[in-house]
Design an enzyme around this catalytic site. Structure first.
Site, PDB file in Angstrom:
ATOM      1  N   GLN A 100       0.844  -0.894   0.154  1.00  0.00           N
ATOM      2  CA  GLN A 100      -0.094  -0.245  -0.024  1.00  0.00           C
ATOM      3  C   GLN A 100       1.562   1.467   0.003  1.00  0.00           C
ATOM      4  OE1 GLN A 100      -1.096   0.622   4.367  1.00  0.00           O
ATOM      5  NE2 GLN A 100      -1.581  -1.358   3.997  1.00  0.00           N
ATOM      6  N   HIS A 102       0.301   5.932   1.171  1.00  0.00           N
ATOM      7  CA  HIS A 102      -0.639   7.028   1.378  1.00  0.00           C
ATOM      8  C   HIS A 102      -0.805   8.060   1.101  1.00  0.00           C
ATOM      9  CE1 HIS A 102      -1.399   3.867   4.304  1.00  0.00           C
ATOM     10  NE2 HIS A 102      -0.469   4.071   5.168  1.00  0.00           N
ATOM     11  N   GLU A 120       3.746   8.209   8.348  1.00  0.00           N
ATOM     12  CA  GLU A 120       4.103   7.555   9.509  1.00  0.00           C
ATOM     13  C   GLU A 120       4.942   6.815   9.926  1.00  0.00           C
ATOM     14  OE1 GLU A 120       0.557   4.539   7.832  1.00  0.00           O
ATOM     15  OE2 GLU A 120       1.939   2.627   7.336  1.00  0.00           O
ATOM     16  N   HIS A 178       4.524   0.153   1.098  1.00  0.00           N
ATOM     17  CA  HIS A 178       5.325  -0.421   2.206  1.00  0.00           C
ATOM     18  C   HIS A 178       4.522  -1.662   2.658  1.00  0.00           C
ATOM     19  CE1 HIS A 178       2.473   3.110   3.667  1.00  0.00           C
ATOM     20  NE2 HIS A 178       2.543   2.117   4.429  1.00  0.00           N
ATOM     21  N   ARG A 198      -5.052   0.308  -1.380  1.00  0.00           N
ATOM     22  CA  ARG A 198      -4.054  -0.835  -1.870  1.00  0.00           C
ATOM     23  C   ARG A 198      -3.542  -0.907  -3.052  1.00  0.00           C
ATOM     24  NH1 ARG A 198      -8.677  -3.549   0.517  1.00  0.00           N
ATOM     25  NH2 ARG A 198      -8.434  -2.201   2.489  1.00  0.00           N
TER      26      ARG A 198
HETATM   27 ZN    ZN Z   1       0.608   2.319   6.150  1.00  0.00          ZN
END
Ligand code: ZN
Length: 350
Positions: A100, A102, A120, A178, A198
């Site tokens: 995935q 972001h 993140e 990641h 995804r």
């Molecule tokens: Zn993530």
């Protein structure tokens, strides 16, 4: 009167989840497919409820509405007051997650109804020997090569796999491909967002027996094919008993190793969240004390004043919204680190 706040965990079932949070942290929940525990959250998809003290039963949203900057701090931007900036989770990847990526803030604002982007970071709490994660792309993978591999079902050849051990830290900025691999439990600190694109789900079906939705086009829009961020483990820079691991405009995460007593002060400028990643101890503050054990997170209100954390061999992550120069760059310079070293921790994102 505000005090250090603990919250009931919000458990989320995932196709890749397990029951390692029971084993590692003595947690209690139904079933054995818990992939995420939202520990400190204030998001439409999950809002934490206080589990200690006089505010027990109130939601984090209610408390922010009541106390505002006394809880969150004078130095936060209005945007961070309007929307709580951080989300802290424990993730149990009993099986591999989908590959995935972001989006960043500007892409998410435009394409996801004003949702935030998501940067993140992961702190590996436990990892089975030999377990791996997907962390970025292999060198030389262009958008065309990536698309071609997706069509041929050979995406694995494009992915950078990294073996992980407890204590490893990974900075995962928006745009970096990641996936956590099987056998890895992490603490995840992130922007307050739930937007995920995804790319590939290992030909697996979801909890409802159907393949989970993929978001290829959006993912291709946001993936960093230029290698803007190096896909390398974050070693961190130590200053005294602290290691500065990740700092960007959204959050900073330090690891503090406590043997005896660690003193700090919430001076009204900002809140902080501590997450115990190893050992147990207690927070002592004016007005009381609070036991903390491994896996626990606690929110320190901006107005708390002096406090200390006491214990033997306790490792805690401290997460907060940083003033990058004042709180990260200057202390690191003062400790003798050069610009290149500092850039390994501070990634200033556009
Ligand atoms: Zn993530």
């Amino acid at each position: 009167m505000l005090y250090p706040l603990r919250f009931f965990p919000i458990y989320v079932e995932r196709v890749w989840g397990g029951d390692n949070l029971k084993r590692l942290f003595g947690r209690e929940f139904q079933g054995n497919r818990i992939g995420e525990s939202w520990e400190v959250a204030c998001h439409p998809h999950g809002t934490s409820v206080v589990c200690n003290g006089p505010l027990k039963g109130k939601s984090l949203k209610d408390i922010i509405d009541t106390y505002g900057r006394r809880l969150l701090g004078d130095k936060l931007t209005q945007r961070d007051i309007d929307r709580f900036p951080l989300l802290v989770k424990l993730l149990d990847a009993n099986d591999v997650l989908s590959v995935q990526v972001h989006p960043d803030d500007s892409y998410a604002m435009k394409n996801e109804n004003g949702e935030l982007g998501k940067c993140e970071m992961w702190y590996v709490i436990s990892a089975k020997p030999g377990s791996k994660i997907v962390y970025g792309l292999k060198k030389g993978v262009t958008k065309d090569i990536f698309k071609d591999a997706l069509e041929k079902g050979t995406l694995e050849n494009c992915l950078n796999f990294v073996e992980v051990s407890p204590g490893d830290v990974f900075d995962v900025p928006a745009g970096m491909v990641h996936a956590l691999g099987a056998g890895v439990v992490v603490a995840e600190i992130q922007q307050n967002s739930d937007t995920v694109y995804r790319v590939y789900d290992w030909n697996r079906v979801g909890l409802d027996g159907k393949p989970r939705e993929l978001h290829i086009n959006k993912a291709l829009d946001v993936i960093d094919f230029d290698g803007k961020y190096k896909a390398e483990k974050t070693k961190g820079l130590a200053v005294g008993n602290k290691v500065y691991f990740v700092a960007n405009r959204y959050f900073a995460v330090e690891l503090i190793k406590i043997n005896g007593r660690y003193d700090d002060r919430a001076d009204g400028s900002k809140f902080a969240i501590y997450t115990v990643v190893s050992g147990s101890g207690k927070i002592v503050y004016d007005g009381g004390e609070l036991e903390l054990k491994s896996g626990d997170s606690v929110l320190i209100p901006a107005c708390l004043g002096k406090y200390s954390i006491a214990g033997t061999s306790v490792d805690v992550l401290k997460s907060y919204v940083p003033d990058l120069n004042e709180e990260i760059v200057n202390p690191l310079k003062f400790a003798g680190y050069d610009d290149d070293q500092i850039r390994s921790v501070v990634k200033i994102l556009s």
